[in-house]
Design an enzyme around this catalytic site. Sequence first.
Site, PDB file in Angstrom:
ATOM      1  CE1 TYR A   1       2.019  -7.470   9.132  1.00  0.00           C
ATOM      2  CE2 TYR A   1       3.713  -5.345   8.915  1.00  0.00           C
ATOM      3  CZ  TYR A   1       2.618  -6.511   8.697  1.00  0.00           C
ATOM      4  OH  TYR A   1       2.453  -5.397   7.338  1.00  0.00           O
TER       5      TYR A   1
ATOM      6  CE1 TYR B   1       5.341  -2.302   8.344  1.00  0.00           C
ATOM      7  CE2 TYR B   1       2.596  -2.086   8.488  1.00  0.00           C
ATOM      8  CZ  TYR B   1       4.162  -3.073   7.958  1.00  0.00           C
ATOM      9  OH  TYR B   1       3.850  -3.245   7.108  1.00  0.00           O
TER      10      TYR B   1
ATOM     11  NE  ARG C   1       4.312   1.492   3.976  1.00  0.00           N
ATOM     12  CZ  ARG C   1       3.585   0.562   3.012  1.00  0.00           C
ATOM     13  NH1 ARG C   1       3.581  -0.598   3.552  1.00  0.00           N
ATOM     14  NH2 ARG C   1       3.004   0.718   2.484  1.00  0.00           N
TER      15      ARG C   1
ATOM     16  CG  HIS D   1      -0.053  -1.950   5.203  1.00  0.00           C
ATOM     17  ND1 HIS D   1       0.656  -0.669   5.831  1.00  0.00           N
ATOM     18  CD2 HIS D   1       0.322  -2.995   5.058  1.00  0.00           C
ATOM     19  CE1 HIS D   1       1.534  -1.504   5.751  1.00  0.00           C
ATOM     20  NE2 HIS D   1       1.300  -3.089   5.492  1.00  0.00           N
TER      21      HIS D   1
HETATM   22 FE   FE2 Z   1       2.734  -4.121   5.949  1.00  0.00          FE
END
Ligand code: FE2
Length: 230
Positions: free
Chosen positions: A101, A140, A150, A153
Amino acid sequence: MKFDAIAPGIYPELTYPPYKSTVKRGPTQPMLRIDARTAAEQNIAPSPRIILPYDTDLTKHGEAEPLGEKIVVTGRIVDEDGKPVRNSLLEIWQCNAAGRYRHKKDQHNAPLDPNFNGWGKMMTDEEGRYRFVTIKPGPYPWANHDKAWRPAHIHFSLFGNVYAQRLVTQMYFPGDPLFDYDPIFQSIPDEAARQRLISRFSLEQTVGDEMLGYEFDIVLRGRDATPFGI
Ligand SMILES: [Fe+2]
């Protein structure tokens, strides 16, 4: 405490120990009812004027194309009767193709992409439809437990017709091998409800040689509601 009396199992457990941070932040007190005046003050509709050029094309935020698999995501937002939620603000955010991110708290040892920010916004049309172009996000790690990764998404924030109706959810991609190991996905008790968080590949929405298409419809309430609160 739950907020799914009508359709049990659709919404995540507010405290779900395998998802560790819910233990600290899950509410322990009954919900408060806000007074009518406070509710009225929040009864403000988002304006379409806040949508800027390229807000619906996340591949156009840099000087060059971002790295990764370009995709288009579209779907309809409807209420429990299937009626479209029109002129409604939808915000999205996601990591880049490498699973990073653009956020100061993201310390994943993966590269940032100078041509990808990972956020966008749009309004639904008269049919409740939205559409945006982006890069397929990567999985990630998130340090919840050993080998905690994860599934890929995209985060969705829906504002309904006024800001006070905000709902937050996540969209996943079909066939992800991480579903069974992800406590966030698994915090939704009902199997069918979990499946409603998974987009479907769409040849119809696929654009020639440019990008694959995915469809993700969102139902706001009722037995077929899309799970929120994750
Ligand atoms: Fe996320």
